[in-house]
Design a protein around this motif. Structure first.
Motif, short mmCIF file in Angstrom:
data_model
loop_
_atom_site.label_atom_id
_atom_site.label_comp_id
_atom_site.label_asym_id
_atom_site.label_seq_id
_atom_site.Cartn_x
_atom_site.Cartn_y
_atom_site.Cartn_z
N VAL A 191 0.85 -1.19 0.00
CA VAL A 191 0.00 0.00 0.00
C VAL A 191 0.89 1.25 0.00
CG1 VAL A 191 -1.68 1.32 1.33
CG2 VAL A 191 -1.95 -1.14 1.11
N GLY A 192 2.00 1.20 0.76
CA GLY A 192 2.91 2.34 0.82
C GLY A 192 3.45 2.70 -0.56
N VAL A 193 3.98 1.71 -1.26
CA VAL A 193 4.53 1.96 -2.59
C VAL A 193 3.44 2.49 -3.52
CG1 VAL A 193 5.47 0.83 -4.65
CG2 VAL A 193 6.37 0.25 -2.39
N LEU A 194 2.27 1.85 -3.43
CA LEU A 194 1.18 2.23 -4.33
C LEU A 194 0.70 3.67 -4.08
CD1 LEU A 194 -0.23 0.78 -6.60
CD2 LEU A 194 -2.00 0.08 -5.01
N VAL A 195 0.53 4.02 -2.80
CA VAL A 195 0.02 5.38 -2.55
C VAL A 195 1.08 6.43 -2.91
CG1 VAL A 195 -1.67 4.75 -0.79
CG2 VAL A 195 0.63 5.40 -0.07
N ILE A 196 2.36 6.09 -2.72
CA ILE A 196 3.40 7.06 -3.08
C ILE A 196 3.44 7.24 -4.59
CG2 ILE A 196 5.89 7.47 -3.13
CD1 ILE A 196 6.03 6.18 -0.35
N VAL A 197 3.43 6.12 -5.30
CA VAL A 197 3.48 6.21 -6.77
C VAL A 197 2.24 6.93 -7.30
CG1 VAL A 197 3.38 4.86 -8.89
CG2 VAL A 197 4.94 4.18 -7.05
N LEU A 198 1.05 6.48 -6.84
CA LEU A 198 -0.19 7.08 -7.35
C LEU A 198 -0.33 8.53 -6.91
CD1 LEU A 198 -2.79 4.22 -6.74
CD2 LEU A 198 -1.91 5.00 -8.94
N GLY A 199 -0.07 8.77 -5.62
CA GLY A 199 -0.28 10.12 -5.07
C GLY A 199 0.71 11.11 -5.64
N THR A 200 1.99 10.74 -5.63
CA THR A 200 3.01 11.67 -6.10
C THR A 200 2.95 11.81 -7.62
OG1 THR A 200 4.37 10.73 -4.35
CG2 THR A 200 5.44 12.25 -5.84
N GLY A 201 2.78 10.68 -8.29
CA GLY A 201 2.72 10.70 -9.75
C GLY A 201 1.58 11.57 -10.25
N SER A 202 0.39 11.36 -9.66
CA SER A 202 -0.75 12.13 -10.15
C SER A 202 -0.61 13.60 -9.77
CB SER A 202 -2.06 11.54 -9.63
OG SER A 202 -2.04 11.47 -8.23
N ALA A 203 -0.02 13.88 -8.61
CA ALA A 203 0.16 15.27 -8.20
C ALA A 203 1.11 15.98 -9.17
CB ALA A 203 0.70 15.34 -6.78
N TRP A 204 2.19 15.30 -9.57
CA TRP A 204 3.14 15.90 -10.51
C TRP A 204 2.47 16.11 -11.87
CZ3 TRP A 204 7.28 18.65 -10.46
CH2 TRP A 204 8.11 18.74 -11.59
N LEU A 205 1.69 15.10 -12.27
CA LEU A 205 1.01 15.16 -13.56
C LEU A 205 0.14 16.41 -13.66
CD1 LEU A 205 0.80 13.19 -16.03
CD2 LEU A 205 -1.39 12.45 -15.07
N VAL A 206 -0.67 16.66 -12.64
CA VAL A 206 -1.62 17.77 -12.76
C VAL A 206 -0.99 19.12 -12.41
CG1 VAL A 206 -3.67 16.38 -12.38
CG2 VAL A 206 -2.57 17.48 -10.43
N THR A 207 0.18 19.14 -11.80
CA THR A 207 0.80 20.44 -11.53
C THR A 207 1.86 20.81 -12.56
OG1 THR A 207 2.16 19.31 -9.90
CG2 THR A 207 0.40 20.69 -9.05
N ALA A 208 2.52 19.82 -13.12
CA ALA A 208 3.63 20.13 -14.02
C ALA A 208 3.21 20.19 -15.49
CB ALA A 208 4.75 19.12 -13.85
N TRP A 209 2.12 19.56 -15.83
CA TRP A 209 1.75 19.48 -17.24
C TRP A 209 0.34 20.00 -17.48
CZ3 TRP A 209 6.06 18.48 -19.62
CH2 TRP A 209 7.03 17.68 -18.99
N GLU A 210 0.15 20.52 -18.69
CA GLU A 210 -1.17 20.99 -19.10
C GLU A 210 -1.66 20.05 -20.19
OE1 GLU A 210 -3.09 23.84 -18.03
OE2 GLU A 210 -4.47 22.55 -19.14
N PHE A 211 -2.83 19.45 -19.96
CA PHE A 211 -3.39 18.54 -20.97
C PHE A 211 -4.91 18.55 -20.84
CE2 PHE A 211 -4.28 15.40 -17.74
CZ PHE A 211 -3.31 15.65 -16.78
N PRO A 212 -5.63 18.04 -21.84
CA PRO A 212 -7.09 18.10 -21.76
C PRO A 212 -7.59 17.34 -20.53
CG PRO A 212 -6.35 17.21 -23.89
CD PRO A 212 -5.14 17.35 -23.03
N GLY A 213 -8.50 17.93 -19.80
CA GLY A 213 -9.08 17.26 -18.64
C GLY A 213 -8.29 17.49 -17.36
N ARG A 214 -7.19 18.23 -17.44
CA ARG A 214 -6.37 18.43 -16.26
C ARG A 214 -7.15 19.10 -15.12
NH1 ARG A 214 -3.57 22.06 -13.47
NH2 ARG A 214 -4.40 23.73 -14.75
N ARG A 215 -7.96 20.11 -15.48
CA ARG A 215 -8.69 20.84 -14.45
C ARG A 215 -9.68 19.94 -13.70
NH1 ARG A 215 -8.68 26.13 -14.08
NH2 ARG A 215 -7.22 27.21 -15.44
N VAL A 216 -10.28 19.03 -14.43
CA VAL A 216 -11.22 18.10 -13.78
C VAL A 216 -10.45 17.11 -12.91
CG1 VAL A 216 -12.94 16.30 -14.17
CG2 VAL A 216 -12.91 18.34 -15.62
N LEU A 217 -9.39 16.56 -13.47
CA LEU A 217 -8.60 15.58 -12.71
C LEU A 217 -8.07 16.19 -11.42
CD1 LEU A 217 -6.40 13.52 -15.19
CD2 LEU A 217 -8.33 12.77 -13.80
N ASP A 218 -7.74 17.47 -11.51
CA ASP A 218 -7.17 18.17 -10.37
C ASP A 218 -8.00 17.94 -9.10
OD1 ASP A 218 -5.23 19.96 -9.34
OD2 ASP A 218 -6.80 21.49 -9.24
#
Lengths: 545, 344
Positions: free
Chosen positions: A60-87
């Motif tokens: 669970v630790g690995v998964l939440v770090i990968v999912l949580g950090t990965g998705s946070a970087w995705l929506v803060t560092a990149w602009e793509f369609p649907g980003r505002r909703v995903l945020d």
């Protein structure tokens, strides 16, 4: 020390004492027993349960770090369609309690469920036995399911950290020739470490203390052993011994993690600097980004919720709306609101004391305040029973002797015991959030206010709290959602005729009528949605203001 | 942000909360029930009682820790009636001193002596049998023993919930009472080796998993079959219930394992008379018919009618072993299940 400083200090000591009360009660209970349980535990129980528990926490630790950090970087560092909703949508799984996600997926992935049924239809297989499908009631699927509903704790704290990181650091890294991945791994990620640690600690404690999902999925965690020691063998002393041993390990791990970054300072937040601007993705990359970002939302929220909606429609058509659901909903809201107020207020007092009087004593109080979150809810509730019962006895006796009023159980009979239990349990969430907010307010502002003749408490109410309003709101909403979902303490401590949504759902599930439980489950998820969406907005506002 | 309105708001909220204490515990015409049984199962009975006797019933469903809760509440506890499932839990209430003796000729006349405490501290109200669900398509069993579960022919074909569930713990405890701990261990290890999947889920999952072809047979409670087959749980569950045959298994040479639901009068019951009235009502012909019809349980009252779905399993021959012996071995059964790693 000023007068109100002393008041706050006394208040925070009192809060710490309240949190300690159930722990002390457990220690007393544990000492009442002997050590006769341990040879059996060491020989038969601990090897498999410790393995399962560690494997689950690790996974669970690995998964939440990968999912949580990965998705946070995705929506803060990149602009793509649907980003505002995903945020904000990435926070939605927070509204789904772990036990509900377990029920939903066991149904969805059952040989008779839609997924396997669909696969068989596609492959032209008639007999369910001829289709190989991974077992849902297993450790790996427990890891996946818990990971996908608990990652928002990491996402929330890490996203806030990314949003606050000054762009200049990242620009500097880029000008030194680092590409996107390298910037993430070598600058953004190390800077986000405290946020990752905070979020992961919360998620892992949730996973460790979970009983509903683990039990249903057939995972043998230590928490389940505590439970069967107590319930099936009426050995409360033994159960308390295991619980305390577990608590010691958890506290030790938390201390090690803090010790590991004791020399690091993260002062980025103190200066106001240009925010990192998301870079626009083009071509196929933007659709890949959208796809990747949607996975956690779909698995952790959309699929189980869609299932609940489907089941609810089916059930309502069959049997109509169950009565008393509205009442349970209102009770839930009412209790959660009250507990949130108390918890946030207590959090303010403690965080402020730590700020006013940094030192060993206030650090100790702060650590103690976080203990409630590190104990399984059932165990905490059992620990609270003794002290609360004694308090009720004393209150009753005093009121009778002094005023001649005959009262019933003032604390247990009124629901105040529930508010107390929620507050003790979730104080860690509020203290953590408020403290990290206060950490971003430079001490120089406090000093300026004091120079201008404000007392410390005026400084708190007029300067500090308004400045950290977003952090306060975020802490309050997180506590609120946690209170709404809380089951074990509610089950044990609520007064006559009081039902929350969670206890109603549990009542249905306990007699095997999930079809009725689905409606209560859906209401819990829906009621949790609004605070979660607010939470997302607050997080963004905090970063922008 | 200013302090006063916020503080005032808190004060108002707290005052409202304390106002709701409304210590109605002693009010006439009420009875307070603490139950470890799911409220949905007993609500129809409580409603019928209120209708018949004009006494309002307040309930709280405390799944685990009923005895601890009532003990902590002490002499001000509003609890009048404590209801529990499983014989061991009823005895636990006696051990923790939270129930008091009750003398009632109505209760004594209705309930067989082996299903109530000699001192009247607890009374059984209904029974369920631990039965065998067997696939209609893939098996053809007419009789079965719990001992048979260990036979190699069932390898990979058995579904069951956690051994730490009270129903299963009681079944293992009775096995220990019949055969002794050493033999019970051999048996339980063999049953474990026969499992089609990890123990988990609830009793109904056994029927569903049989329909889903995960397993062929399983052990579960009798009354779930009534709820599934009657269609009370919806059309989907009816297909689960229809996929199985039910066999009343026995311990070899003895009878079927049953578990009871029961109740006692709380030690500090403020409405003691109403508590006794409720217990007496629950064993009346009217209430026992609800247990049988609404809940598909075996009524405790001699001669009361059994629901046709349940009656279709054949005549229940209850295991003749002393219930006290089962309770005595409960702890050993739970430890044994951990020792053989049944749930792992």
């Amino acid at each position: 020390m000023s007068r109100d400083g002393r008041g706050a200090w006394i208040a925070s000591l009192a809060i710490a004492a309240l949190v300690l009360a159930p722990v002390v009660a457990l220690v007393v209970e544990a000492l009442r027993g002997d050590a006769s349980l341990w040879p059996h535990l060491l020989a038969n129980v601990l090897p498999p349960t410790v393995f399962d528990t560690l494997a689950m926490l690790g996974g669970v630790g690995v998964l939440v770090i990968v999912l949580g950090t990965g998705s946070a970087w995705l929506v803060t560092a990149w602009e793509f369609p649907g980003r505002r909703v995903l945020d904000w949508a990435l926070l939605l799984p927070l509204a789904v309690p772990t036990y509900i996600v377990a029920y939903a997926y066991v149904d969805l992935l059952h040989p008779l469920g839609p997924v396997q049924g669909g696969l068989r239809a596609m492959l032209g297989i008639a007999n369910p036995r001829d289709l190989w499908f991974p077992e849902v009631r297993s450790l790996p699927s427990a890891i996946v399911l818990l990971g996908f509903v608990l990652y928002p704790y990491v996402y929330l704290s890490v996203r806030a950290m990314f949003l606050l990181q000054s762009a200049s650091l990242l620009d500097a890294a880029r000008s030194l020739g680092h590409g996107g991945t390298s910037v993430f791994l070598r600058v953004a990620l190390p800077l986000a470490r405290p946020a990752i640690a905070v979020g992961t600690a919360l998620a892992l404690m949730e996973a460790l203390n979970d009983i509903g999902a683990s039990e249903f999925l057939g995972v043998r965690t230590l928490t389940i052993s505590i439970y069967s020691t107590w319930v099936n063998r009426a050995d409360l002393a033994g159960a308390a011994q295991i619980a305390l041993a577990m608590l010691v390990v958890v506290v030790a791990l938390l201390l090690v993690e803090r010790h590991g970054r004791r020399r690091q300072r993260y002062a980025v937040a103190a200066q106001r600097s240009r925010r990192m601007a998301p870079r626009r993705l083009g071509g196929v990359a933007r659709w890949i980004a959208l796809g990747l970002g949607s996975v956690p939302v779909v698995v952790g929220f959309v699929a189980p919720t869609a299932y609940l909606v489907f089941e609810t429609v089916k059930r309502v058509r069959f049997a109509g709306l169950p009565p008393a659901l509205l009442e349970a909903g209102l009770t839930t809201l009412w209790l959660a609101t009250l507990a949130t107020l108390v918890t946030v207020l207590a959090g303010i007092v403690i965080a402020w004391c730590v700020r006013q009087r940094p030192g060993v004593a206030s650090r100790a109080v702060e650590r103690i305040a976080g203990l409630g979150y590190a104990i399984p809810g059932t165990v905490l509730a059992i620990g609270l029973l003794g002290p609360v019962g004694a308090l009720d006895e004393w209150l009753g006796d005093t009121l009778e002797a002094t005023f001649g009023i005959v009262v019933g159980l003032v604390v247990l009979g009124s629901g105040a015991a529930l508010v107390l239990a929620y507050s003790v349990r979730f104080l860690a969430v509020s203290v953590g959030g408020i403290e990290s907010g206060l950490a971003r307010v430079p001490p120089s502002l406090d000093q300026a206010a004091r120079t201008l003749g404000r007392t410390p408490s005026q400084t708190l109410w007029q300067v500090d709290l308004p400045l950290i309003r977003p952090a306060l709101a975020a802490a309050a909403l997180l506590v609120f959602v946690d209170c709404m979902k809380e089951l074990p303490a509610t089950l044990l401590l609520r007064p006559l005729n009081v039902e929350t949504l969670a206890t109603r759902l549990y009542g249905e599930a306990a007699r095997g009528t999930y079809e009725e439980g689905a409606i209560a489950a859906l209401v819990i998820v829906l009621a949790g949605l609004l605070p979660v969406i607010l939470l997302a907005r607050v997080g963004r506002a905090r970063a922008v203001d | 942000m200013t302090t006063t309105p916020f503080r005032r708001r808190c004060a108002v909220l707290l005052a409202a909360l304390c106002g709701s204490v409304a210590a109605s515990a002693h009010a006439a015409g009420e009875v307070n029930v603490y139950t470890t049984r799911e409220p949905g199962l007993i609500q129809p009975l409580l409603d019928a009682f209120t209708k018949a006797r004009g006494i309002k019933v307040n309930t709280v469903f405390v799944k685990d820790g009923l005895a601890e809760r009532v003990a902590a509440e002490g002499r001000r506890s509003p609890a009048d009636v404590l209801m529990a499932v499983d014989f061991g839990n009823l005895i636990d209430l006696v051990d923790k001193g939270v129930v008091q003796p009750t003398k009632s000729t109505a209760l004594e006349a209705a309930i067989p002596a082996n299903l109530r405490d000699a001192d009247g501290r607890w009374f059984s109200l209904s029974m369920r049998a631990r039965v065998l669900y067997a696939s209609k398509d893939r098996t053809n069993l007419t009789s079965f023993t719990y001992e048979d579960l260990a036979k190699p022919e069932w390898k990979g074909k058995i579904c069951i919930r956690s051994a730490q569930h009270p129903y299963n713990t009681a079944m293992i405890a009775a096995y220990i009472a019949h055969h002794g701990e050493a033999e019970a261990e051999t048996w339980l290890r063999a049953v474990k080796a026969n499992l089609a999947r990890k123990p988990g889920g609830g009793d109904r999952e056994v029927a569903r998993d049989i329909l889903g072809q995960i397993c062929d047979i399983g052990i579960a409670n009798s009354y779930y079959v009534g709820r599934m087959r009657s269609g009370d749980g919806g059309p989907e569950q009816k297909t689960w219930g229809d996929a199985i045959n039910v066999v009343l298994p026995t311990y070899a040479g003895h009878g079927t394992n049953v578990n009871v639901s029961g109740a006692g009068v709380a030690a500090h019951a403020p409405n003691r008379d109403n508590a006794v009235a409720l217990l007496e009502y629950l064993v009346s012909e009217e209430a026992q018919a609800i247990y049988a019809k609404g809940n598909y349980e075996y009524p405790i009252r001699k001669g009361a009618a059994i629901d046709p779905i349940i009656a279709s399993f054949g005549a229940l021959k209850q295991d003749d072993i002393d219930l006290g012996a089962i309770a005595k071995h409960r702890k050993a059964a739970s430890l044994l299940a951990e020792k053989v790693g049944f749930d792992n």
